[in-house]
Write an enzyme that holds these catalytic residues in place. Sequence first.
Site, PDB file in Angstrom:
ATOM      1  N   THR C 111       0.820  -1.207   0.000  1.00  0.00           N
ATOM      2  CA  THR C 111       0.000   0.000   0.000  1.00  0.00           C
ATOM      3  C   THR C 111       0.856   1.260   0.000  1.00  0.00           C
ATOM      4  OG1 THR C 111      -1.687  -1.209   1.209  1.00  0.00           O
ATOM      5  CG2 THR C 111      -1.832   1.193   1.257  1.00  0.00           C
ATOM      6  N   THR C 131       0.361  -3.291   9.671  1.00  0.00           N
ATOM      7  CA  THR C 131       0.817  -4.638   9.390  1.00  0.00           C
ATOM      8  C   THR C 131       1.034  -5.384  10.684  1.00  0.00           C
ATOM      9  OG1 THR C 131       2.728  -5.946   8.736  1.00  0.00           O
ATOM     10  CG2 THR C 131       3.145  -3.650   9.173  1.00  0.00           C
ATOM     11  N   ASP C 133       2.920  -7.822  10.725  1.00  0.00           N
ATOM     12  CA  ASP C 133       4.300  -8.303  10.597  1.00  0.00           C
ATOM     13  C   ASP C 133       5.340  -7.304  11.114  1.00  0.00           C
ATOM     14  OD1 ASP C 133       3.386 -10.610   9.457  1.00  0.00           O
ATOM     15  OD2 ASP C 133       3.783  -9.994   7.396  1.00  0.00           O
ATOM     16  N   ARG C 168       7.129 -33.985  24.638  1.00  0.00           N
ATOM     17  CA  ARG C 168       7.210 -33.809  23.197  1.00  0.00           C
ATOM     18  C   ARG C 168       7.938 -32.520  22.844  1.00  0.00           C
ATOM     19  NH1 ARG C 168       0.909 -34.701  21.804  1.00  0.00           N
ATOM     20  NH2 ARG C 168       0.910 -36.972  21.712  1.00  0.00           N
ATOM     21  N   HIS C 177       6.547 -13.545   6.632  1.00  0.00           N
ATOM     22  CA  HIS C 177       7.159 -14.111   5.417  1.00  0.00           C
ATOM     23  C   HIS C 177       8.623 -13.711   5.318  1.00  0.00           C
ATOM     24  CE1 HIS C 177       4.346 -16.389   3.148  1.00  0.00           C
ATOM     25  NE2 HIS C 177       3.393 -15.516   3.380  1.00  0.00           N
TER      26      HIS C 177
END
Lengths: 336, 336, 336, 336
Positions: C111, C131, C133, C168, C177
């Site tokens: 944007t 964002t 992120d 575990r 990303h």
Amino acid sequence: MKIGILTSGGDCPGINATIRGVCKTAINHYGIEVYGIHNGFRGLLDDDITPLTENSLTGLLNMGGTILGTSREKPFKRRMSPASEDKPAMMLNTIRNRELDCIVCIGGNGTQKTAAKLMESGVNVVSIPKTIDNDVWGTDISFGFDSAVSIATEAIDRLHSTASSHQRVMVIEVMGHKAGWIALHSGMAGGGDIILLPEIPYDIHRIGDTIINRLKKGKPYSIVVVAEGIQTMEGKKAAQYIAEEIAYETGFETRETVLGYIQRGGSPTAFDRNLATRMGGHATELIAQGLFGRMIALKGDRIDSVPLGEVAGKLKLVTPDHDLILQGRRMGVCFG
Amino acid sequence: MKIGILTSGGDCPGINATIRGVCKTAINHYGIEVYGIHNGFRGLLDDDITPLTENSLTGLLNMGGTILGTSREKPFKRRMSPASEDKPAMMLNTIRNRELDCIVCIGGNGTQKTAAKLMESGVNVVSIPKTIDNDVWGTDISFGFDSAVSIATEAIDRLHSTASSHQRVMVIEVMGHKAGWIALHSGMAGGGDIILLPEIPYDIHRIGDTIINRLKKGKPYSIVVVAEGIQTMEGKKAAQYIAEEIAYETGFETRETVLGYIQRGGSPTAFDRNLATRMGGHATELIAQGLFGRMIALKGDRIDSVPLGEVAGKLKLVTPDHDLILQGRRMGVCFG
Amino acid sequence: MKIGILTSGGDCPGINATIRGVCKTAINHYGIEVYGIHNGFRGLLDDDITPLTENSLTGLLNMGGTILGTSREKPFKRRMSPASEDKPAMMLNTIRNRELDCIVCIGGNGTQKTAAKLMESGVNVVSIPKTIDNDVWGTDISFGFDSAVSIATEAIDRLHSTASSHQRVMVIEVMGHKAGWIALHSGMAGGGDIILLPEIPYDIHRIGDTIINRLKKGKPYSIVVVAEGIQTMEGKKAAQYIAEEIAYETGFETRETVLGYIQRGGSPTAFDRNLATRMGGHATELIAQGLFGRMIALKGDRIDSVPLGEVAGKLKLVTPDHDLILQGRRMGVCFG
Amino acid sequence: MKIGILTSGGDCPGINATIRGVCKTAINHYGIEVYGIHNGFRGLLDDDITPLTENSLTGLLNMGGTILGTSREKPFKRRMSPASEDKPAMMLNTIRNRELDCIVCIGGNGTQKTAAKLMESGVNVVSIPKTIDNDVWGTDISFGFDSAVSIATEAIDRLHSTASSHQRVMVIEVMGHKAGWIALHSGMAGGGDIILLPEIPYDIHRIGDTIINRLKKGKPYSIVVVAEGIQTMEGKKAAQYIAEEIAYETGFETRETVLGYIQRGGSPTAFDRNLATRMGGHATELIAQGLFGRMIALKGDRIDSVPLGEVAGKLKLVTPDHDLILQGRRMGVCFG
């Protein structure tokens, strides 16, 4: 009197509250000694057992997981094994040496089966159902279920804003291999437009029609809640398969989310804490009265128990005429 | 067919989900028209009524409060009033003019009474119980209760760290004028050491002993959960009174918290959303079948209804032999 | 004066609070008219624009998503297209016809690029970074990030009980990303033992060693937090790949969870609401002062702005010497 | 090298995360031994000290309160006391006998003062600010603040539904005796219409006008957020006083809520966990470098430190030209 307590199978919110309920009632009210058996039935094989005192119970009420550890050990499963590995005998040996008058087994369907076999071997057993899936037969509700539904519902709530902001179909996969209880309850509580359960076959065209009809009513987005155990093709996971099929059928942009393990973890809801506490306490009640071979159960608003032998091997599934399904259909929810 | 719907009395999580349940079932399944009556029974006096469409229901499932507004208007209360103010007649007039075939009344004990009187005046009525206090007679649980218990439990959870870090007695006051359901359930779920309900008389010495005994066991702090309606002296509020008495009895530093209105507000739990949805839907079912004069009720896991005339004027209180109290006592909780 | 406002790119908690901040300041303080442009830049192409009034802002502060809708439309992207589809001209046309004096663009890196191009076309633009992120260059923090970190941290909290109960290794994949901000902050806040970011290459042997060393110290379980954008092989998704590699390296049972879209949705945290409000308000301040071509930015605790032209095309990534990484390493966290 | 660590003053979310940050960095990275001093400075008087190992740190990151306990002991406060009670000498004695090379003091303003005096007595001290009120001078933010603001904001969110459903003015009192940071941040994040801080004098007529103006705009309800430390009359508590005055001024029905101790308790937010971890780790960094007499501080996004001597006795208050206040005013919020 001395009892042992173990937790077996998948972890689930409320186990620690149950342990606390069993132990506080035993120690505080009946003067019964309680021993914690570690890692499920494996602790009986390994004699991995420690005493539980009131101090070891501090902070358990709202703690997730199980302080005793758990495993998927199934000691009665027949195997081609050397004589030295007679697991049932090893367990009986431990129980005899430790002079345990009863074993409290907290677990899901698999655990109930093992508990029933242990009982048939002559051990006093009281079991408590525990499963986020709510599929243990004989009890109206198991603790862990309300917590799992709460987490799943909160997740679905979060998807609404993305769905409507982006005009997308959001598909969310919740737990439930054979039973669709979590999908049904969280789907209805989260305002799902389409809810798919393992118990009800679905028709992808009808699903597509539902989405298209919503578009026509000015709602160019939909929320689809699917149980992980629904039928798919080519070995695809539930959410992925349904998202792809919907995209193909409707041309809508779809996105999938697999909620996964966060449904099992963390602090239990108030409802589950009280259910767990009551079930734990009732188990000790039965033991104090010398009533063994029973699984604790919620019946309406009352804590009761059912014969352990009747439970084993049965699953409690959603029926297509469940009140919440009928209600959902009348409100326009598509169940496939 | 046309029906009106109103919400009356204190607000509570799940009202909007109920409105949605009534309306979606009516509009989507039965083609019944629904009219929203604003601000409780006052809307019938003022003819403050607007149609509800499917679009007006978007976002209601998890929204707190009531989009219809509410009031404490009691139109059948007899007053010295001028003839022009015949409230029952004004209501009947509105209902007749609007051609409403049934009024759905969502509310607590006061509302159930008014609904019963409205029914006696010849109006078709179906009512739905709504109260965070869980004290409406005739239903196992009312929606709003689970949400209130969750909020109260979370608040009690938060007090534990202050109690133990500072070696204090923390007193928390939760809602419940006549019925101690919230105190009982949140107190047990929050690990309260002492839980005081309006229904059970308490002895301040026994409370002091409990705190001193905990000190002797190495726990120099305690959590006390009190319902706002417990008996106090000199007109003091519950938490303040108990905190002062405990300080006097034990010498411990005490701190009080009054939880207040945050127990009523915000998004309902998943449990309450589904209960509200089912109750709302069932109300429409009764109406579609022409069954009036009933209050929707949860019985075990089933949605049912009871004659409205049987409910009015009765309160559902905690009895001293309630399973959760007996269980709590065996675990060492002091109920006074 | 008249301004338009649009939201573009992925949705994120706090967008509605920003819209509210822009509009309330404009309408209430400056008497500026505000027009909502629907579905990002597509609304400028389609002239899909409606006025925003103070009433349309009710309830926006804590609502997830964006009431204006969003899209990934990139109108300046060059395409082989028929002359009739000159998108830049179409936008300019709409802006001119609507007499909009400035366009407020709320969005992420894509944007910002489009906003810069729009500015170069002669349109007054003020942009606001958005964002989860946190990778928009020029601002210390973007709103949405704190909310996403909170959700991810809560999810990691939930996995701890399963990890320790079952012994575990739990692998959780969070968004990011190119930038690992969410993984870094939620990993540290959630007590991750291993945290993998796209910016830092990892060595699977070192990860295995960390897990084995924990086992030796009596901690037979680990939490691994991975950003979705880390390098993997054979096109595998981050969590799956790392879970498989760890299982192979260490023999531990591993389980993976992909958190997905629930990180973007739902109500913003208090921090994000205030950041969003302040950024929105500051945008209007700039406009009122006739300062255009700038992106709002947080600098320390102050709201400021940077030239839009400087932002476009840059990413804010985690550097290996980030304080939280150095701190984590000293505490024994493995960053690969 | 050996260091002691103590926590003093009111408890607050993030203390345990700080202890973990100090200790893990010390033990894991620098091989410094850490001793936990119990119940604040009282532990130095009583020699109530135990070693902290890595195992004692498990579960601390998200645990509320302080595992070390706290007290309000002020050992340097001059009193008429018998010679045997020379508290400063007692502390120095303990520190010498235990061979502690540095004392890490975690606390609020009072603790910083005591820490400065301890330093003047010749003890190596590094202090860490801790307060939900955010009023420690020298640091941009203290951990605990974000958690308190989150809890208060969530509570305010819950009041909106009651306010609008009942057409009431809801007054909520949050913590802050001298500093109004919590009221300012939660008030803005919660959409408060009126926000009252100790630092800004208010005019009850202006408050009444704000409420009446909202009524005229069709909003017959308001949310008022007040800090506990605002000026009142007749010794009344903040919420009660303001609620009564508003009722008198406007005729509106008002209800008050005092949020109280739940603001201090429970698990810290992700933001606070990371701030606490970083501050704790940085304290150990300074110690390892032999830099004493400093208080850790957040400056922008960087962890730094300030001379302890400069901090003591100063308060960080809200100034009337704070960005969030100016922004709020432009949006129509009344600050008195």
